[in-house]
Design a protein around this motif. Structure first.
Motif, PDB file in Angstrom:
ATOM      1  N   GLU A  38      34.476  30.350  38.344  1.00  0.00           N
ATOM      2  CA  GLU A  38      35.792  30.776  38.831  1.00  0.00           C
ATOM      3  C   GLU A  38      35.663  31.588  40.111  1.00  0.00           C
ATOM      4  O   GLU A  38      36.488  31.463  41.029  1.00  0.00           O
ATOM      5  N   TRP A  39      34.635  32.422  40.185  1.00  0.00           N
ATOM      6  CA  TRP A  39      34.427  33.219  41.395  1.00  0.00           C
ATOM      7  C   TRP A  39      34.082  32.323  42.581  1.00  0.00           C
ATOM      8  O   TRP A  39      34.519  32.579  43.699  1.00  0.00           O
ATOM      9  N   ILE A  40      33.296  31.281  42.348  1.00  0.00           N
ATOM     10  CA  ILE A  40      32.961  30.345  43.424  1.00  0.00           C
ATOM     11  C   ILE A  40      34.220  29.696  43.968  1.00  0.00           C
ATOM     12  O   ILE A  40      34.391  29.539  45.187  1.00  0.00           O
ATOM     13  N   ILE A 113      27.645  38.561  40.809  1.00  0.00           N
ATOM     14  CA  ILE A 113      28.058  38.389  42.203  1.00  0.00           C
ATOM     15  C   ILE A 113      26.947  37.697  42.984  1.00  0.00           C
ATOM     16  O   ILE A 113      27.205  36.787  43.783  1.00  0.00           O
ATOM     17  N   ALA A 114      25.717  38.100  42.740  1.00  0.00           N
ATOM     18  CA  ALA A 114      24.573  37.464  43.403  1.00  0.00           C
ATOM     19  C   ALA A 114      24.482  35.991  43.018  1.00  0.00           C
ATOM     20  O   ALA A 114      24.199  35.130  43.866  1.00  0.00           O
ATOM     21  N   ASP A 115      24.698  35.681  41.733  1.00  0.00           N
ATOM     22  CA  ASP A 115      24.729  34.278  41.300  1.00  0.00           C
ATOM     23  C   ASP A 115      25.720  33.486  42.139  1.00  0.00           C
ATOM     24  O   ASP A 115      25.453  32.362  42.573  1.00  0.00           O
ATOM     25  N   THR A 116      26.888  34.086  42.345  1.00  0.00           N
ATOM     26  CA  THR A 116      27.965  33.405  43.068  1.00  0.00           C
ATOM     27  C   THR A 116      27.613  33.204  44.534  1.00  0.00           C
ATOM     28  O   THR A 116      27.756  32.106  45.077  1.00  0.00           O
ATOM     29  N   LEU A 117      27.131  34.251  45.177  1.00  0.00           N
ATOM     30  CA  LEU A 117      26.859  34.189  46.616  1.00  0.00           C
ATOM     31  C   LEU A 117      25.671  33.302  46.963  1.00  0.00           C
ATOM     32  O   LEU A 117      25.575  32.794  48.081  1.00  0.00           O
ATOM     33  N   THR A 118      24.758  33.125  46.010  1.00  0.00           N
ATOM     34  CA  THR A 118      23.569  32.308  46.277  1.00  0.00           C
ATOM     35  C   THR A 118      23.670  30.907  45.680  1.00  0.00           C
ATOM     36  O   THR A 118      22.705  30.147  45.720  1.00  0.00           O
ATOM     37  N   VAL A 163      19.790  38.684  48.063  1.00  0.00           N
ATOM     38  CA  VAL A 163      20.792  37.980  48.857  1.00  0.00           C
ATOM     39  C   VAL A 163      20.493  38.291  50.322  1.00  0.00           C
ATOM     40  O   VAL A 163      20.171  39.430  50.670  1.00  0.00           O
ATOM     41  N   SER A 164      20.582  37.315  51.202  1.00  0.00           N
ATOM     42  CA  SER A 164      20.254  37.517  52.612  1.00  0.00           C
ATOM     43  C   SER A 164      21.170  38.566  53.242  1.00  0.00           C
ATOM     44  O   SER A 164      22.394  38.495  53.137  1.00  0.00           O
ATOM     45  N   SER A 165      20.571  39.535  53.918  1.00  0.00           N
ATOM     46  CA  SER A 165      21.346  40.590  54.576  1.00  0.00           C
ATOM     47  C   SER A 165      22.195  40.041  55.717  1.00  0.00           C
ATOM     48  O   SER A 165      23.186  40.665  56.119  1.00  0.00           O
ATOM     49  N   ALA A 216      24.001  28.146  38.270  1.00  0.00           N
ATOM     50  CA  ALA A 216      23.472  29.255  37.477  1.00  0.00           C
ATOM     51  C   ALA A 216      24.480  29.676  36.431  1.00  0.00           C
ATOM     52  O   ALA A 216      25.680  29.635  36.653  1.00  0.00           O
ATOM     53  N   LYS A 217      24.004  30.077  35.264  1.00  0.00           N
ATOM     54  CA  LYS A 217      24.887  30.598  34.235  1.00  0.00           C
ATOM     55  C   LYS A 217      25.306  32.005  34.604  1.00  0.00           C
ATOM     56  O   LYS A 217      24.612  32.712  35.308  1.00  0.00           O
ATOM     57  N   ALA A 218      26.476  32.400  34.097  1.00  0.00           N
ATOM     58  CA  ALA A 218      27.011  33.714  34.428  1.00  0.00           C
ATOM     59  C   ALA A 218      26.036  34.808  34.048  1.00  0.00           C
ATOM     60  O   ALA A 218      25.535  34.852  32.929  1.00  0.00           O
ATOM     61  N   GLY A 219      25.759  35.680  35.026  1.00  0.00           N
ATOM     62  CA  GLY A 219      24.923  36.834  34.765  1.00  0.00           C
ATOM     63  C   GLY A 219      23.439  36.555  34.651  1.00  0.00           C
ATOM     64  O   GLY A 219      22.689  37.352  34.135  1.00  0.00           O
ATOM     65  N   THR A 220      22.984  35.377  35.140  1.00  0.00           N
ATOM     66  CA  THR A 220      21.574  35.037  34.977  1.00  0.00           C
ATOM     67  C   THR A 220      20.735  35.395  36.189  1.00  0.00           C
ATOM     68  O   THR A 220      19.541  35.201  36.168  1.00  0.00           O
ATOM     69  N   HIS A 221      21.346  35.878  37.259  1.00  0.00           N
ATOM     70  CA  HIS A 221      20.591  36.207  38.460  1.00  0.00           C
ATOM     71  C   HIS A 221      19.780  37.454  38.195  1.00  0.00           C
ATOM     72  O   HIS A 221      20.311  38.539  38.028  1.00  0.00           O
TER      73      HIS A 221
END
Length: 225
Positions: A38-40, A113-118, A163-165, A216-221
């Protein structure tokens, strides 16, 4: 006497059972705010890159506070209304009171959030992390605090979750752009906004390996050590 003994025995068993249940770990609950999928969807689909001058916004916010423009919180015009028109999500990230220290239980949210951004579909985008505060106390302190908190979120995403700066910039708006203007003092106004603001250098990176293309599954990063 026997009846009393039976009653006492029953009470003893009940207490033992209650103590046993109290010692069991609580059932894990999914964090609020929606799934990574959903965030994606919320962050995707940027049509036109906005013309955002972050340095100018910071300057205007500081000047507005110094000039004491509109002391009544819910009557202040938002500093950057265009942000709400961009693809964005709002997440609850908890901090120590009046400090830019993320509480341990919010690292799970940062991992999501990291899962989503990557996610492979998101690698072509650049994001803005916007810090907010509820109304209360000194406006200038809240503005500085919100910027520090946005910077800390970026640092955690970069240093802990890799996550890339180059894909993250920050902006603190304090209480100058309330998320819920009807309730200036509500904790909802302390949530963090993440908006898609443009294309990223990651878009020109080598193709993602097939194994990394699995959602990725939620919260797996997990943090990389």
């Amino acid at each position: 006497m026997r009846s009393g003994s039976k009653n006492r025995g029953g009470i003893g068993l009940l207490l033992a059972a209650l103590i046993g249940f109290a010692g069991l770990p609580a059932l894990a609950q999914a964090p609020a705010g929606g799934t990574s999928v959903e965030w994606i969807k919320k962050l995707g689909g940027l049509a036109t890159e906005p013309e955002l001058d972050l340095a100018e916004l910071k300057k205007r916010a500081a000047e507005r506070i110094k000039a004491r423009v509109e002391p009544i919180p819910n009557k202040r015009p938002p500093m950057a209304p265009e942000l709400n028109k961009l693809p964005h999500l709002v997440a609850e990230i908890l901090f120590d009171e009046d400090a830019a220290v993320v509480r341990p239980d919010s690292y799970r949210t940062l991992g999501r959030i990291a899962d989503t951004l990557t996610h492979p579909s998101m690698l072509g985008y650049k994001f803005l992390i916007v810090g907010h505060t509820a109304s209360g106390g000194r406006r200038d302190f809240n503005l500085t605090l919100s910027q520090r908190r946005a910077d800390v979120i970026r640092d955690v995403l970069v240093n802990t979750f890799k996550v890339s700066s180059k894909r993250l910039v920050t902006l603190g708006l304090g209480e100058e752009q309330l998320l819920d203007r009807a309730k200036p003092g509500s904790p909802v106004n302390q949530q963090t906004q993440i908006a898609t603001i443009g294309s990223s250098i990651e878009a020109n990176s080598p193709p993602v390996a097939p194994a990394a293309a699995v959602p990725a599954k939620a919260g797996t990063h997990k943090p990389k050590r």
